[in-house]
Design a protein around this motif. Structure first.
Motif, PDB file in Angstrom:
ATOM      1  N   GLN A 102       2.779   2.001  -3.331  1.00  0.00           N
ATOM      2  CA  GLN A 102       1.841   2.350  -4.398  1.00  0.00           C
ATOM      3  C   GLN A 102       1.296   3.757  -4.189  1.00  0.00           C
ATOM      4  O   GLN A 102       1.183   4.524  -5.143  1.00  0.00           O
ATOM      5  N   LYS A 103       0.996   4.118  -2.972  1.00  0.00           N
ATOM      6  CA  LYS A 103       0.491   5.452  -2.661  1.00  0.00           C
ATOM      7  C   LYS A 103       1.553   6.504  -2.986  1.00  0.00           C
ATOM      8  O   LYS A 103       1.247   7.566  -3.537  1.00  0.00           O
TER       9      LYS A 103
ATOM     10  N   GLN B 161       3.964   6.239  -5.257  1.00  0.00           N
ATOM     11  CA  GLN B 161       4.050   6.340  -6.711  1.00  0.00           C
ATOM     12  C   GLN B 161       2.906   7.180  -7.274  1.00  0.00           C
ATOM     13  O   GLN B 161       3.112   7.971  -8.201  1.00  0.00           O
ATOM     14  N   GLN B 162       1.708   6.994  -6.738  1.00  0.00           N
ATOM     15  CA  GLN B 162       0.567   7.784  -7.198  1.00  0.00           C
ATOM     16  C   GLN B 162       0.788   9.265  -6.933  1.00  0.00           C
ATOM     17  O   GLN B 162       0.461  10.113  -7.773  1.00  0.00           O
TER      18      GLN B 162
ATOM     19  N   TYR C  11       0.810  -1.214   0.000  1.00  0.00           N
ATOM     20  CA  TYR C  11       0.000   0.000   0.000  1.00  0.00           C
ATOM     21  C   TYR C  11       0.850   1.273   0.000  1.00  0.00           C
ATOM     22  O   TYR C  11       0.631   2.165  -0.812  1.00  0.00           O
TER      23      TYR C  11
END
Length: 99
Positions: free
Chosen positions: A30-31, A33-34, A27
């Protein structure tokens, strides 16, 4: 500790460990990278050279909220979705020269 507490810990402990591992390994990265991608898309400006997800290189001529007009060759401009930009090549080149 009482036997009931030990039993509950033995039951729920592995599940809690799995949740923590899931959070740390999947999580959070990925957060991050976003957030980096959103910052890159927000920083796009007219004149930047970019690469689309499909691998098309072009120079930004005009930016709308959802669309970007890319000049990909002399007298050739295409319109792509803003989210289809994969990398800001101008910013990457500037970062390499600064190093």
């Amino acid at each position: 500790m009482s036997p009931e507490t030990m039993n509950a810990l033995a039951t729920w402990g592995p599940i809690l460990v799995m949740v923590v591992i899931f959070y740390l390994l999947l999580y959070r990265p990925q957060k991050k990278q976003q957030q980096q991608r959103k910052a890159m898309l927000d920083a796009l400006q007219v004149g930047n050279q970019v690469m689309t997800i499909g691998g098309i290189y072009g120079v930004i001529e005009k930016i709308d909220d959802k669309k970007i007009h890319l000049k990909i060759a002399e007298n050739t401009t295409i319109v792509v979705a803003r989210g289809s930009v994969n990398a800001n090549v101008s910013a990457a080149d500037a970062a390499e020269k600064a190093e």
